[in-house]
Design a protein around this motif. Structure first.
Motif, short mmCIF file in Angstrom:
data_model
loop_
_atom_site.label_atom_id
_atom_site.label_comp_id
_atom_site.label_asym_id
_atom_site.label_seq_id
_atom_site.Cartn_x
_atom_site.Cartn_y
_atom_site.Cartn_z
N ALA A 190 0.80 -1.34 -0.14
CA ALA A 190 0.00 -0.06 0.17
C ALA A 190 0.86 1.19 -0.06
CB ALA A 190 -1.02 -0.11 1.06
N PRO A 191 1.93 1.27 0.67
CA PRO A 191 2.62 2.53 0.79
C PRO A 191 3.43 2.62 -0.61
CG PRO A 191 3.19 1.37 2.79
CD PRO A 191 2.28 0.44 1.86
N GLU A 192 3.92 1.67 -0.95
CA GLU A 192 4.59 1.61 -2.56
C GLU A 192 3.52 2.17 -3.59
OE1 GLU A 192 7.89 -1.79 -1.94
OE2 GLU A 192 6.03 -2.38 -2.75
N LEU A 193 2.33 1.94 -3.58
CA LEU A 193 1.34 2.21 -4.64
C LEU A 193 1.17 3.78 -4.14
CD1 LEU A 193 -1.22 -0.73 -4.40
CD2 LEU A 193 0.16 0.11 -6.31
N HIS A 194 1.08 4.14 -3.10
CA HIS A 194 0.94 5.47 -2.76
C HIS A 194 2.07 6.38 -3.25
CE1 HIS A 194 0.11 9.08 -0.39
NE2 HIS A 194 1.31 9.25 0.18
N ILE A 195 3.28 6.05 -3.10
CA ILE A 195 4.74 6.45 -3.44
C ILE A 195 4.53 6.68 -4.99
CG2 ILE A 195 7.03 6.49 -3.44
CD1 ILE A 195 6.81 5.61 -0.56
N ASP A 358 -1.85 0.51 9.72
CA ASP A 358 -2.78 -0.68 9.49
C ASP A 358 -2.23 -1.51 8.42
OD1 ASP A 358 -3.43 1.36 7.73
OD2 ASP A 358 -5.82 0.79 8.03
N ALA A 359 -1.27 -1.25 7.60
CA ALA A 359 -0.88 -1.83 6.58
C ALA A 359 0.39 -2.69 6.77
CB ALA A 359 -0.55 -1.07 5.61
N PHE A 360 0.28 -4.10 6.22
CA PHE A 360 1.69 -4.85 6.27
C PHE A 360 1.58 -5.40 5.03
CE2 PHE A 360 4.98 -7.41 8.35
CZ PHE A 360 5.38 -6.47 8.96
N TYR A 361 2.27 -6.76 5.21
CA TYR A 361 2.58 -7.53 3.78
C TYR A 361 2.67 -8.84 4.29
CZ TYR A 361 7.33 -6.11 5.18
OH TYR A 361 8.49 -5.76 5.85
N SER A 362 2.75 -9.50 3.33
CA SER A 362 2.88 -11.13 3.45
C SER A 362 3.87 -11.86 2.68
CB SER A 362 1.38 -11.97 3.38
OG SER A 362 1.70 -13.48 3.45
N GLY A 363 4.72 -12.55 3.60
CA GLY A 363 5.77 -13.32 2.73
C GLY A 363 7.17 -12.33 2.64
N ARG A 364 8.23 -12.65 2.17
CA ARG A 364 9.07 -11.91 1.76
C ARG A 364 9.67 -11.71 0.26
NH1 ARG A 364 10.93 -15.46 5.96
NH2 ARG A 364 12.17 -16.73 4.83
N ARG A 365 9.02 -10.72 -0.38
CA ARG A 365 9.36 -10.81 -1.70
C ARG A 365 10.65 -10.57 -2.32
NH1 ARG A 365 6.76 -4.96 -3.49
NH2 ARG A 365 8.76 -4.54 -2.62
N GLY A 393 12.33 0.47 -2.84
CA GLY A 393 11.33 -0.26 -2.23
C GLY A 393 10.89 0.11 -0.83
N ALA A 394 9.64 -0.42 -0.23
CA ALA A 394 9.38 0.11 1.02
C ALA A 394 9.26 -1.05 1.94
CB ALA A 394 7.87 0.61 0.96
N TYR A 395 9.57 -1.03 3.19
CA TYR A 395 9.40 -2.09 4.26
C TYR A 395 9.10 -1.51 5.53
CZ TYR A 395 14.04 -0.25 5.66
OH TYR A 395 15.18 0.61 6.33
N ARG A 396 8.45 -2.09 6.37
CA ARG A 396 8.36 -1.68 7.95
C ARG A 396 9.23 -2.46 8.90
NH1 ARG A 396 1.99 -1.38 10.16
NH2 ARG A 396 2.74 0.08 12.07
N GLU A 397 9.60 -1.45 9.50
CA GLU A 397 10.62 -1.67 10.54
C GLU A 397 10.00 -2.90 11.44
OE1 GLU A 397 11.53 1.88 12.74
OE2 GLU A 397 13.31 2.34 11.32
N ASP A 398 10.91 -3.75 11.88
CA ASP A 398 10.68 -4.76 12.78
C ASP A 398 11.47 -4.82 13.89
OD1 ASP A 398 12.92 -5.88 11.80
OD2 ASP A 398 11.87 -7.47 10.72
N LEU A 416 9.14 -4.67 21.07
CA LEU A 416 9.80 -5.76 20.11
C LEU A 416 8.67 -6.23 19.24
CD1 LEU A 416 12.79 -7.18 22.13
CD2 LEU A 416 13.00 -5.63 20.17
N GLN A 417 7.65 -6.54 19.75
CA GLN A 417 6.45 -7.25 18.95
C GLN A 417 5.69 -6.46 18.21
OE1 GLN A 417 4.23 -9.75 22.04
NE2 GLN A 417 6.13 -9.46 23.55
N LYS A 418 5.94 -5.27 18.05
CA LYS A 418 5.10 -4.57 17.42
C LYS A 418 5.82 -3.86 16.14
CE LYS A 418 2.63 -2.75 21.31
NZ LYS A 418 2.16 -1.49 22.17
N PRO A 419 5.24 -3.68 14.82
CA PRO A 419 5.86 -3.36 13.48
C PRO A 419 6.34 -1.69 13.94
CG PRO A 419 3.55 -3.72 13.16
CD PRO A 419 4.01 -4.37 14.54
N GLY A 420 7.25 -1.41 13.32
CA GLY A 420 7.69 0.01 13.51
C GLY A 420 7.27 1.11 12.34
N LYS A 421 8.00 2.01 11.99
CA LYS A 421 7.71 3.00 11.01
C LYS A 421 7.94 2.33 9.49
CE LYS A 421 8.23 6.88 13.76
NZ LYS A 421 9.20 8.14 13.71
N TRP A 422 7.15 2.75 8.53
CA TRP A 422 7.43 2.43 7.19
C TRP A 422 8.65 3.22 6.80
CZ3 TRP A 422 5.42 -1.38 4.12
CH2 TRP A 422 4.33 -2.01 4.40
#
Length: 570
Positions: A190-195, A358-365, A393-398, A416-422
């Motif tokens: 979703a962030p990549e489509l926005h960018i 509220d956005a994330f992704y599945s798998g490791r492209r 590319g975009a990714y969300r901090e872990d 540590l259990q929560k995703p960080g910033k995009w």
């Protein structure tokens, strides 16, 4: 299929089993030629020998790291490759046994993979066609010789290769980046489509597109018949892929060649030199040294294809010098070993993407996005020649993003259990101009363990490449700021040539035998039955990854050679 001693005269000898050698072996075998594939390294069997596949870091002794002692003793150059770790180190060359020299004041990273399959097991799989802007560039600005081919000479062969390999991507109709025969692309987040929307609205000449990669996102019946399966988006490709979901010699070209019954393979056979017959002006075969016991043997064939990598093929030609060719085989022009190029990855930009909590992704492209070269047309106002593309590319901090931040106790563990910033990043891939002084030669007295003279490499980026990377960092920062990203930063690296792992040139094509080694079909000007189809044949580097063009040039050259043999001209 595997041989050691042989008195047979083969219809074709292919030296090197990587991306180009695998294709040459497949094409010759399928056309009925009794073919010998000569590989200096060990046999790697598909699936069986992917010993690091599927092993997570926590089950490895050093959590995927390689010990400092082992790195220093065996991998002091190879460690610089992005793909090097404890699960992949067995696919890399041993620097202790594969020494080379650099001219004083220069540096070069020569990344090697000496086994059946070569670097096709390790490559990053980005696959882009070149355009006429790339094939015309030397002629337009006067740097380098004019390519003897244009896009239309390769268009059919690009398609031929792509249908077999499987390239995922999306049609874009860009003049500087011709479309391929595509499988569906991986999804953008979703962030990549926005960018993408913001970037293309703000900079109409700059597109953010899907990276084009040799991955089977949706295998065709042809791919399934090869025994290949769908990509699982594990992003562990360099460990080897038992699914055959990315293209390699093992998963694709080698099985097709083997099932013809026309292929033989001579592994552990380090090519010392080519056997030249001055009376017939033909290469008659190859001299090899056994990789393990250092014994010597010879193989004979009617046509020889050098596919040993840019520097590997050139080293063989230089070491095959004789009375007729005292400066290297097929080197009447004197340019063998010169005009060495690589790509320049020395600029970056990154930023934080606000929102999308509220956005994330599945798998490791297993790949990212791409901004094609927007400097593809010459402009005298620019302070440098040619241009660059940008990986993106975009990714969300872990949790790994917190390893350098302060914290302790329950609150830190919960964080540590929560995703960080995009985050969003851009990385430049710049063209390197062909220059005579960027060169390789045989060392005057140093030899390797097989008694073959080491290469001495004299190569450096020029002021043109420095100015290009300065511009790339500035433009990257500007682009990310203009589209509203936050905490934007940019900068430059200082990695030497070779770090792009796209060595090109040193046995270039050309229209004139006086300033080139090969003609427009990768055939030696001087010796009709000798071909070089790897990166050594390139006249310029363009900005795109070269592997797809390696493949297209190779199948075109085999098709030509077969016709020339039938016509009794070679």
């Amino acid at each position: 299929m595997y041989i050691k001693e042989s008195k047979q005269e083969y219809d074709a000898i292919v030296i090197g089993s990587g991306i180009t050698g695998g294709w040459a072996a497949k094409e010759f075998s399928e056309k009925g030629f009794k073919t010998l594939l000569v590989e200096r390294g060990r046999v790697v069997e598909h699936r069986k020998d992917y010993v690091g596949e599927g092993i997570p870091p926590w089950e490895q002794p050093l959590r995927s790291k390689v010990s400092l002692a082992e790195v220093e003793q065996q991998y002091h150059v190879q460690k610089n490759c992005y793909a090097f770790n404890d699960s992949t180190k067995h696919f890399f060359g041993n620097d202790r046994d594969l020494p080379f020299e650099t001219t004083k004041g220069t540096d070069f990273w020569w990344i090697r993979a000496n086994q059946l399959g070569g670097k096709s097991l390790l490559w990053h799989r980005f696959s882009y066609r070149w355009s006429d802007f790339d094939f015309n560039a030397n002629k337009l600005d006067g740097f380098g010789n004019d390519w003897p081919i244009r896009y239309q000479d390769l268009a059919h062969w690009y398609s031929y290769v792509e249908r077999h390999v499987g390239i995922c991507g999306q049609k874009e109709s860009l003049p500087q980046l011709p479309d391929s025969e595509f499988l569906p692309p991986f999804d953008m987040t979703a962030p990549e489509l926005h960018i993408k929307q913001r970037l293309e609205a703000t900079f109409p000449d700059r597109k953010l597109i899907h990276g084009r990669q040799a991955h089977l996102t949706k295998p065709s019946a042809h791919h399934l018949a090869q025994g290949r399966g769908q990509c699982q988006a594990r992003n562990e490709c360099q460990k080897g892929c038992s699914f055959g979901a990315y293209f390699s010699t093992q998963s694709s070209t080698l099985p097709d060649a083997a099932k013809t019954g026309n292929l033989h393979i001579a592994p552990n056979s380090v090519v010392h030199s080519l056997i030249y017959d001055g009376i017939s002006n033909r290469v008659k075969g190859v001299r090899v040294i056994d990789n393990e016991d250092l014994s010597q043997r010879e193989y004979f064939g009617k046509v020889v294809f050098l596919c040993a990598s840019t520097l590997g093929s050139t080293q063989i030609l230089l070491n095959s010098r004789n009375k007729t060719f005292p400066n290297g085989l097929a080197n009447r022009s004197g340019v063998l070993g010169h005009y060495l190029m690589d790509h320049n990855y020395n600029a970056w930009a990154r930023a934080e993407i606000p929102g999308f909590e509220d956005a994330f992704y599945s798998g490791r492209r297993p790949g990212g996005l791409y901004v094609p070269n927007f400097y593809f047309k010459p402009d005298p106002k620019r302070p440098f020649l040619r241009g660059y593309g940008m990986s993106a590319g975009a990714y969300r901090e872990d949790w790994k993003a917190l390893q350098h931040k302060d914290g302790i106790g329950i609150a830190f563990k919960q964080q540590l259990q929560k995703p960080g910033k995009w985050q969003f990043w851009l990385g430049a891939q710049g063209e390197m101009l062909p220059r005579f002084e960027n060169s390789v030669q045989l060392h005057a007295f140093k030899k390797d363990k097989w008694g073959i003279p080491q290469l001495e490499i004299n190569c450096r980026f020029s002021e043109n490449e420095r100015l290009m990377m300065l511009d790339a960092a500035e433009q990257g920062q500007l682009m990310l700021e203009k589209i509203g990203l936050e905490n934007v930063s940019s900068g430059q690296h200082d990695k030497p040539p070779g770090s792009g792992i796209h060595e090109l040139g040193t046995a270039r094509m050309g229209r004139d035998p006086k300033d080139s080694v090969l003609n427009g079909f990768n055939q030696s000007h001087d010796i009709p039955n000798l071909f070089v189809t790897d990166g050594a044949s390139f006249c310029s580097s363009a900005v795109q990854n070269p592997s797809l063009t390696f493949m297209a040039l190779t199948v075109r050259a085999v098709n030509y050679a077969v016709k020339e043999v039938a016509a009794r001209r070679i």
